[in-house]
Scaffold this active site. Sequence first.
Site, PDB file in Angstrom:
ATOM      1  N   ASP A 171      40.455   7.317  36.125  1.00 58.13           N
ATOM      2  CA  ASP A 171      40.045   8.468  35.318  1.00 58.13           C
ATOM      3  C   ASP A 171      39.887   9.680  36.232  1.00 58.13           C
ATOM      4  O   ASP A 171      39.853   9.563  37.459  1.00 58.13           O
ATOM      5  CB  ASP A 171      38.758   8.187  34.534  1.00 58.13           C
ATOM      6  N   HIS A 231      39.951  23.904  26.868  1.00 60.77           N
ATOM      7  CA  HIS A 231      40.647  22.653  26.560  1.00 60.77           C
ATOM      8  C   HIS A 231      42.153  22.749  26.778  1.00 60.77           C
ATOM      9  O   HIS A 231      42.802  21.727  27.065  1.00 60.77           O
ATOM     10  CB  HIS A 231      40.361  22.229  25.117  1.00 60.77           C
ATOM     11  N   GLU A 276      40.058  11.110  29.382  1.00 64.21           N
ATOM     12  CA  GLU A 276      40.628  11.296  30.710  1.00 64.21           C
ATOM     13  C   GLU A 276      40.825   9.965  31.415  1.00 64.21           C
ATOM     14  O   GLU A 276      40.961   9.889  32.638  1.00 64.21           O
ATOM     15  CB  GLU A 276      39.739  12.204  31.574  1.00 64.21           C
TER      16      GLU A 276
END
Length: 346
Positions: free
Chosen positions: A245, A258, A288
Site C-alpha cells: 500500500d 483526489h 491504496e
Amino acid sequence: MPHAKHGLRLDLRTLILVLCALTALVMLCASYFASYRVQRQLLIDHSLEANRVYAAKLAAITETFIGNALQQLSFSAGVQGRQLADAQAMQAETDRVLGQSMAFNSTFVLDADGVLLAISPAPLSHLVLNVVGTSAPLALVGCLLLWWLAMTIARPLWQLAAGARSMDHAGTAERLHRVRAWYFEAAELKRALLFGLNLLQERIGRLNRDAQTDPLTGLGNRRSMELSLSLLEAEGRAFAATALDIDHFKRVNDNHGHDVGDQVLRKLAELMRRCCREGDLLCRTGGEEFLMLLPGASLEAAAVVGERLRVTVKDTPLEPVGAVTISLGVARWDGEAGAEPAQALG
C-alpha cells in the site's frame, strides 16, 4: 465472419418458381405418357382384332355372316321396338346381342334423332382404369421427388432455427458453420446469425472483463483476485504474493486533491506492470492497497520483485506530489491440500 459465396446465387422465390414449373411439367408429361400408352394400345388391339375378324369372316362365310347378322339385328330391333320406354330392358337386350355372337365388337341403340339409348360394352370405364393404372406410378414418383426437393430447401432453415434457439449454448457457432446454406436467403440468415452470435459473445466477454477490472487503474479488482485464487487452489498450483500500500496516501488526497491521488494510483499501477512478469496477476484490493500474485514463484523471488518495485516507486517523481513510498510484505502458498490460499495471504 462468414460471407455468402459470389457468383450464381439462388433465392427462395426462384426455387419456389422452379419447383412449381417442375411440378406442372412432371404432371403434364405423366398425363401425356399415360394417354399415349393407353391410346396406342387400344388402337393397336382394336385395329388388329378388327382386321383379323374381318379377314377371317370375309374369306370364310361372308354371305352367311351378313345374313345371320341381319337376322339377329332384325330380331333384336323388333324386341327393342316393344320396350323403348324401358331403359333397363334395352340395355339387357343390347348386352344379349353382343354376347350371343362374336360377330359384333359392340352393339348400341340409337333413336330416330341419333340419340344413344344403350351401348355394350361401356368403353369409357375401361379407358379410365387404364389411364389411372398407368399414371399412378408416375404420380407417386413425382410426389416423392417433390417431397425430397421441399425437404432439401427447408433443411437449412430448420438447422438455422435450431441454432437461433440455442444461442447461449456451447458449440452453437460450430453447428451454424456446418449448416449448408446453398441458396441466397439461407446464406444471409446464416451470416446474420453468426454475426449476432459473435457480437453477443464479444459483449459477454467485455462485461466479464469489466466486472473483474478496476476502472481507475486497469488492474484486476477484488473479484478478479478471488477468482484467480480459486483457480490456483483448484489446480493445486503454488504461488507467491506481494501485498503493498502507499504510505501516507490520505495526506496526498488532503493536500493535493483526489484527482492527483488518482494520478498517483494510476502511476503505481504502471510501475507494478513494469516490475512483473506477463503471467502475474496484479490487483487493486482497496483504496491504496494492491496485491501481486506470482504463480510458481518462490518466496525469495517475490521478495526480489517487491524490493525492485519499492525502489522504483521511491526513485520515480510524481508531480506535484514528488516521490512517494510504499510498504509491502510477501507470502507464499505451497498448494498443499487442506490449506486455503486466503490463509497464506492473511
